[in-house]
Design an enzyme around this catalytic site. Sequence first.
Site, mmCIF file in Angstrom:
data_model
loop_
_atom_site.group_PDB
_atom_site.id
_atom_site.type_symbol
_atom_site.label_atom_id
_atom_site.label_comp_id
_atom_site.label_asym_id
_atom_site.label_seq_id
_atom_site.Cartn_x
_atom_site.Cartn_y
_atom_site.Cartn_z
ATOM 1 N N THR A 1 -10.621 2.175 7.113
ATOM 2 C CA THR A 1 -9.820 1.744 5.959
ATOM 3 C C THR A 1 -10.669 1.504 4.714
ATOM 4 O OG1 THR A 1 -9.879 -0.652 6.409
ATOM 5 C CG2 THR A 1 -8.203 0.636 7.558
ATOM 6 N N MET B 1 -7.053 1.546 0.652
ATOM 7 C CA MET B 1 -5.681 1.538 1.165
ATOM 8 C C MET B 1 -5.682 1.136 2.640
ATOM 9 S SD MET B 1 -3.530 2.287 -1.259
ATOM 10 C CE MET B 1 -4.521 1.192 -2.281
ATOM 11 N N HIS B 2 -6.108 -0.114 2.895
ATOM 12 C CA HIS B 2 -6.265 -0.572 4.279
ATOM 13 C C HIS B 2 -4.989 -0.356 5.106
ATOM 14 C CE1 HIS B 2 -10.142 -2.433 3.431
ATOM 15 N NE2 HIS B 2 -9.609 -3.077 2.405
ATOM 16 N N ASP B 3 -3.895 -0.974 4.664
ATOM 17 C CA ASP B 3 -2.688 -0.990 5.500
ATOM 18 C C ASP B 3 -2.040 0.380 5.625
ATOM 19 O OD1 ASP B 3 -3.006 -3.693 5.988
ATOM 20 O OD2 ASP B 3 -1.758 -4.297 4.299
ATOM 21 N N CYS C 1 -3.410 3.026 6.205
ATOM 22 C CA CYS C 1 -4.049 3.776 7.296
ATOM 23 C C CYS C 1 -3.292 3.627 8.615
ATOM 24 C CB CYS C 1 -5.489 3.324 7.470
ATOM 25 S SG CYS C 1 -6.586 3.878 6.141
#
Length: 309
Positions: A195, A237-239, A241
Amino acid sequence: MENLKKTPIILDTDPGIDDAVAIAAALFHDRIDVKLMTTVAGNVGLDKTTNNALKLLQFFGKDVPVAQGASKPLVRPAEDSSHIHGESGMDGYEFDVPVQAPLAQHAVEAMRDVILNSPEPITIVPIGPLTNVALLLTLYPNCASNIERIVLMGGSASRGNHTPNAEYNIFADPEAAKIVFNAGLPMVMVGLDVTSQATLTTENVETIRDMNKTGSMLYSLFQHYRGGSLKARGLKMHDLCAIAYLVNPALFESQDCFVDIETVGLYTAGTTVVDISGRLAKPSNVTVCLDIDVPAFREWALEVLHNAI
């Protein structure tokens, strides 16, 4: 036509600016069916995360039930991330006051009902602290038989982003994470190893801005998001992923590993101990994402957001 089959999910979230992107992707992807959104304290407090979820659903014109969950971790004080996401959790855009109210049920009861009443197994996608999921698995263990798997954003096989060792979602409630990781369910960990690489560039963000109403809204949020540097390394864009893995796992390189959670230690609480080399000689319990095709991820992200309103 089999590959067009929709995956029914419960999206457990703490919006959050990057959560907003993930929510948009989940709601508008033609292979995801969001049965329920549940909220948890995390990026900001529970009232704010719930209000943000309702604001987003109203903005997107989507009729998905929202259930409010845990207002604090299982055993420790809450520690939010408003320094990353702003005071409201979604600073930067003036949303209308939501008309929809959350369900009267607590999130854990709502999750139980959706899971037990579903004709096919449900995938749980937690993109915040794991408090709600831990409570569900503890209070209603009979749900496990109708859970397809858990695909979560959290953890790291290398270093942390909240402490030197711990990623924020796991650090926020490590006792809950330990319950979930040891529950014996099929699980995918989409953590910082991928992420932190999964960024949107300045060019990507400008493309999104001009794409549609959703893109314009997200662009406004991005101006207040301190999850990376847009000009230097891009916005992380952690979430998103977790949603990407759900529908396009080929974007990722992964390995089945034994993973456990440290719950004690001044410097180590919240650490995901990922045994990549098998030194502990314990059976694998988690599929851990270790690398990502960044150009392909960006292309996928633009494509899925193009489908939004």
